[in-house]
Motif scaffolding. Structure first.
Motif, PDB file in Angstrom:
ATOM      1  N   TYR A   1       3.036  17.949   6.487  1.00 50.49           N
ATOM      2  CA  TYR A   1       2.305  16.704   6.717  1.00 50.49           C
ATOM      3  C   TYR A   1       3.225  15.527   6.426  1.00 50.49           C
TER       4      TYR A   1
ATOM      5  N   GLN B   1       3.294  11.360   6.229  1.00 49.42           N
ATOM      6  CA  GLN B   1       2.429  10.190   6.132  1.00 49.42           C
ATOM      7  C   GLN B   1       3.303   8.970   5.871  1.00 49.42           C
TER       8      GLN B   1
ATOM      9  N   ARG C   1     -10.670  17.159   3.355  1.00 52.73           N
ATOM     10  CA  ARG C   1      -9.565  16.349   2.854  1.00 52.73           C
ATOM     11  C   ARG C   1      -9.981  15.668   1.565  1.00 52.73           C
TER      12      ARG C   1
ATOM     13  N   TYR D   1       0.463  22.537  12.275  1.00 55.44           N
ATOM     14  CA  TYR D   1      -0.322  23.706  11.906  1.00 55.44           C
ATOM     15  C   TYR D   1       0.146  24.889  12.745  1.00 55.44           C
TER      16      TYR D   1
ATOM     17  N   TYR E   1       0.846  15.978  11.501  1.00 59.13           N
ATOM     18  CA  TYR E   1       0.662  17.307  10.907  1.00 59.13           C
ATOM     19  C   TYR E   1       1.226  18.373  11.841  1.00 59.13           C
TER      20      TYR E   1
ATOM     21  N   SER F   1      -7.823   9.512   1.184  1.00 61.48           N
ATOM     22  CA  SER F   1      -7.473   9.097   2.546  1.00 61.48           C
ATOM     23  C   SER F   1      -6.069   9.533   2.947  1.00 61.48           C
ATOM     24  N   TYR F   2      -5.188   9.723   1.986  1.00 61.67           N
ATOM     25  CA  TYR F   2      -3.801  10.026   2.306  1.00 61.67           C
ATOM     26  C   TYR F   2      -3.433  11.477   2.038  1.00 61.67           C
ATOM     27  N   ASP F   3      -4.451  12.312   1.790  1.00 64.44           N
ATOM     28  CA  ASP F   3      -4.204  13.741   1.590  1.00 64.44           C
ATOM     29  C   ASP F   3      -4.140  14.481   2.921  1.00 64.44           C
ATOM     30  N   LYS F   4      -3.551  15.669   2.868  1.00 59.24           N
ATOM     31  CA  LYS F   4      -3.533  16.517   4.060  1.00 59.24           C
ATOM     32  C   LYS F   4      -4.933  17.067   4.321  1.00 59.24           C
ATOM     33  N   VAL F   5      -5.154  17.472   5.574  1.00 60.39           N
ATOM     34  CA  VAL F   5      -6.426  18.064   5.985  1.00 60.39           C
ATOM     35  C   VAL F   5      -6.262  19.578   6.040  1.00 60.39           C
TER      36      VAL F   5
ATOM     37  N   TYR G   1     -14.061  14.237   2.290  1.00 61.34           N
ATOM     38  CA  TYR G   1     -14.265  13.952   3.707  1.00 61.34           C
ATOM     39  C   TYR G   1     -14.148  15.268   4.454  1.00 61.34           C
TER      40      TYR G   1
ATOM     41  N   ILE H   1      -4.740   6.925  10.026  1.00 67.13           N
ATOM     42  CA  ILE H   1      -4.807   6.742   8.572  1.00 67.13           C
ATOM     43  C   ILE H   1      -4.697   5.271   8.200  1.00 67.13           C
TER      44      ILE H   1
ATOM     45  N   GLY I   1      -6.504   3.979   5.974  1.00 68.08           N
ATOM     46  CA  GLY I   1      -7.112   3.880   4.655  1.00 68.08           C
ATOM     47  C   GLY I   1      -8.570   4.299   4.668  1.00 68.08           C
ATOM     48  N   GLY I   2      -9.090   4.550   5.846  1.00 71.98           N
ATOM     49  CA  GLY I   2     -10.471   5.014   5.937  1.00 71.98           C
ATOM     50  C   GLY I   2     -10.517   6.474   6.305  1.00 71.98           C
ATOM     51  N   ASN I   3     -11.627   6.925   6.792  1.00 74.99           N
ATOM     52  CA  ASN I   3     -11.780   8.323   7.166  1.00 74.99           C
ATOM     53  C   ASN I   3     -11.437   8.498   8.637  1.00 74.99           C
TER      54      ASN I   3
END
Lengths: 112, 115
Positions: free
Chosen positions: B48, B50, A93, B35, B33, A96-100, A32, B97, B99-101
């Protein structure tokens, strides 16, 4: 080791012409991708994204192209406007649950 | 609030002092996040969060840096014994988040200057 690369630190384009910003990535697990625009003294704002199941996504003047085999994506802005002058960040990324992860950015100047 | 809120917007401190930066994410956003953007540089990933998962701390540059998050709300980034190279804009972002983009929503950042 930079996983997202933007090899052009800056780009200058005439108003009305096309701006093409490039981005390369090294991690084949990325699925993504996002583009963000940043003005000075402001936080980045989302522009457009693309999932790895697509090779193109369009939103008004902005189009993102993805070439998975080359691990390359590009952002096209047509026509370019002076208000588009900003720093553009490419991001990627994995799941879906990974860092960007963001690239170093390309500073675009659109000349009136 | 409507967006991601960061405070303070500017912080000037002396070398060796500790600083605490705060981030209020968008309500309901499970991902948060931090940065860092040094002058003329890109967005450097720091940490990060989650949901209830263990945070990904792989971007923290040294053990002087730490971050906490209370549930799915406020987060604080603490820098101990600040050094001049810590001077940067520290940006916080949140994401639903589901579960999608999902995209990230950024705050305006905290400009940290270490003298």
């Amino acid at each position: 080791d930079q996983q997202v690369k933007q090899n052009s630190p800056s780009l200058s384009v005439q108003e009305g012409r096309i701006s093409i910003l490039n981005c390369d990535y090294t991690n084949s697990m990325f699925d993504y991708f996002l583009w963000y625009k940043k003005y000075p003294a402001e936080g980045p704002t989302f522009l457009i994204s693309i999932s790895s199941i697509k090779d193109k996504n369009e939103d008004g003047r902005f189009t993102v192209f993805l070439n998975k085999s080359a691990k390359h994506l590009s952002l096209h802005i047509v026509p370019s406007q002076p208000g588009d002058s900003a720093v553009y960040f490419c991001a990627a990324r994995g799941t879906s649950y990974d860092k960007v992860i963001f690239g170093p950015g390309t500073s675009l100047s659109v000349i009136p | 609030g409507a967006g991601v809120s960061q405070s303070p917007s500017n912080k000037v401190t002396e070398k060796g002092k500790d600083v605490e930066l705060r981030c209020d994410p968008i309500s309901g956003h499970t991902a948060l996040y931090w940065y860092r953007q040094r002058l003329g540089q890109g967005l450097e990933f720091l940490i990060y969060f989650q949901g209830n998962s263990a945070p990904d701390k792989s971007g923290l540059p040294s053990d002087r840096f730490s971050a906490e998050r209370t549930g799915e709300s406020v987060s604080t980034l603490t820098i101990q014994r600040t050094q001049q190279e810590d001077s940067a804009v520290y940006l916080c972002a949140s994401s639903p988040i589901r579960g999608g983009n999902e995209k990230l929503f950024f705050g305006s950042g905290t400009q940290l200057s270490v003298l």
